[in-house]
Design an enzyme around this catalytic site. Sequence first.
Site, mmCIF file in Angstrom:
data_model
loop_
_atom_site.group_PDB
_atom_site.id
_atom_site.type_symbol
_atom_site.label_atom_id
_atom_site.label_comp_id
_atom_site.label_asym_id
_atom_site.label_seq_id
_atom_site.Cartn_x
_atom_site.Cartn_y
_atom_site.Cartn_z
ATOM 1 N N HIS A 187 1.316 -1.103 0.499
ATOM 2 C CA HIS A 187 -0.164 -0.065 -0.547
ATOM 3 C C HIS A 187 0.866 1.018 0.100
ATOM 4 C CE1 HIS A 187 -3.979 -1.963 0.570
ATOM 5 N NE2 HIS A 187 -4.089 -2.344 1.219
ATOM 6 N N ARG A 294 -12.353 2.016 -14.256
ATOM 7 C CA ARG A 294 -12.681 0.880 -13.111
ATOM 8 C C ARG A 294 -13.649 0.601 -12.298
ATOM 9 N NH1 ARG A 294 -7.288 1.784 -13.030
ATOM 10 N NH2 ARG A 294 -5.620 0.126 -13.962
ATOM 11 N N ARG A 330 -15.901 0.631 -18.065
ATOM 12 C CA ARG A 330 -16.124 -1.238 -17.813
ATOM 13 C C ARG A 330 -17.089 -1.482 -16.843
ATOM 14 N NH1 ARG A 330 -10.456 -3.673 -15.881
ATOM 15 N NH2 ARG A 330 -11.452 -3.243 -13.388
ATOM 16 N N GLU A 429 -9.115 -10.913 -21.569
ATOM 17 C CA GLU A 429 -7.979 -11.346 -20.888
ATOM 18 C C GLU A 429 -7.247 -12.485 -20.440
ATOM 19 O OE1 GLU A 429 -9.449 -9.347 -17.690
ATOM 20 O OE2 GLU A 429 -11.624 -9.107 -18.735
ATOM 21 N N ASN A 452 -2.838 -7.610 -17.900
ATOM 22 C CA ASN A 452 -2.977 -7.913 -16.115
ATOM 23 C C ASN A 452 -3.083 -9.891 -16.268
ATOM 24 O OD1 ASN A 452 -1.698 -5.505 -15.937
ATOM 25 N ND2 ASN A 452 -3.179 -5.000 -14.351
ATOM 26 N N ASP A 453 -5.044 -10.216 -16.685
ATOM 27 C CA ASP A 453 -4.897 -10.826 -16.250
ATOM 28 C C ASP A 453 -4.715 -11.837 -17.302
ATOM 29 O OD1 ASP A 453 -6.326 -11.205 -13.838
ATOM 30 O OD2 ASP A 453 -8.297 -10.234 -14.800
ATOM 31 N N CYS A 500 -5.404 -2.415 -22.230
ATOM 32 C CA CYS A 500 -5.453 -1.472 -20.608
ATOM 33 C C CYS A 500 -4.609 -2.353 -19.600
ATOM 34 C CB CYS A 500 -7.027 -0.993 -20.419
ATOM 35 S SG CYS A 500 -7.940 -2.242 -20.302
#
Length: 578
Positions: A187, A294, A330, A429, A452-453, A500
């Site tokens: 974080h 998002r 999305r 993805e 990413n995925d 993205c």
Amino acid sequence: MITGVGASDGIVIGKIYKHQTKELVVTKETIEESGNEIERFLEAMEESKRDVEKIMARANIEMGEEAAAIFGAHLEILNDPELSSAIEKLIIDEKTNADYAAKNVCDSFASLFDSMENEYFSARAADIRDLSSRIVANIKGVKQTSLSEIEEEVIIVANDLSPSDTAVMQKDKVKGFITDIGGRTSHSAIMARILEIPAIVGTGNATTLLSSGDFVIMNGSTGEVIVNPDAATIEEQTAKIKAYNEQKAIWKEYRDKPSLTKDGGHLLIGANIGDVQDVNAAVENGSDGIGLFRTEFLFMGRNSFPTESEQYEAYKEVLSGMDAKPVIVRTLDIGGDKELGYFKMEEELNPFLGNRALRLCFSMPEVLKTQLRALLRASVHGDLHIMFPMIATLDELLKAKAVLRETQEELSRENIEVSDSYKVGIMIEIPAAALVVDVLAKEVDFLSIGTNDLIQYTFAADRMNEKVSYLYQPYNPSLLRLINMVIEGAHKEGKWVGMCGEMAGETDALALLIGMGLDEFSMSPSQVLKMRYLAEKIDSAEAGNLAKAALTCTSEKEVLELIGKFKDSDYKLIGMEV
């Protein structure tokens, strides 16, 4: 020299401020009346909730929804009846004091998450320890030192910085920070990047080797700290800082320019956002549009699902704020590592491969329809693109389109206006979708690659698991071939393709993706101008040759070597490296 993990870019020179919180000494005491201790605990919990709500509100205004969502997760923990019940039970069963019970139970919860040896759960453990300190301090009536009280420009050194610490930092006073523990996804690192403050984490011993008042040079890109440098080193690093700032000034000149390659090829360079306020950053950085909104962040940090009216107002503001530029929204993508405190999802052995995103929305049709109604109503205020995530098969896409069509028909019967020019697209993805992109592309207006995925599913490697982090290989030929397949397949059907995921904002990937014919890039707003500047240095034909060569490579190492040679050509891809 001290070394760690470069977590947020930038070079700064300054004086050290060692941040040490007061140690809260907690001892077990036997008490006669459990009721009084439970009352002390409950009052402290309410005070802790008020503290976190104030911090969350400030974070939302000053840093955006991504930062505020961290504190939304804190509120969810504080509102978790399991935590409170366990603390109250310990007070009653052992007739012990509230601060001991709170610390004991929180430590147990944190240790449980730590034992899972997963980066995501390690972050949850850090959240619980942060809250444990807050609860215990409120029980004991102790005021902790706050970074908001710093009155001069400093570089902060600490064992770790909690989200609460970073949220109250004054950006004009904190030049950077260095911690003993943490990684790029902790974080503290995320908050540093949001604040655009240079950061180095995971040094192991910075608090031992550094003292308040020490003079250092820290490089948030390389993870290096030079302690009490000599005059020659200061002069050298000052020149680098000057060059970097001059480069940033040049990037700003590209704010109102079109996104072009060296030979005049047109690109779209958009911004990823998570909240309405993020639109300001997208506009300030001259974004060509929103490549990914998002929407799950609209659903976080709350006690219930947002209403149709609340969502409509948010989508309307984003569409209006982008002044007719495309906005890709999305639909709700929760599950995996994203949960809602007010909605209990069934536990699954592997949530990343389970009932998440659109799959989950299909099981909650009213939630999906409410979101689609809000989006369609807002479509008259701008250039709306609705994007469905986690599509694996044609049947799923057709089902999603059917729900969208039914929703539009409902609005029509209610005489509610809907734009006739909104677009529909999907995220690619899942490898299965990439393999039938020619079939899927016939049913949509556009496609966007979520790297990413896609990387996670292509290599069967949990992207939150440090033990398989070596398999996060965006430049591996297998992934590049999938990406190329998607672009070629979509183009054959006359459809444009964006990206993205994180890869879209990586400078090393820019020429490769231009060479493959990617149409749209979406990234953090702060990256937009840099990438527009770099794109203008790249000739499409040369980039095409680079891409062709990369697709014949046998390893990620070979691909990166090719990119290195490309960067060393007459027009440097990076333009200037500091």
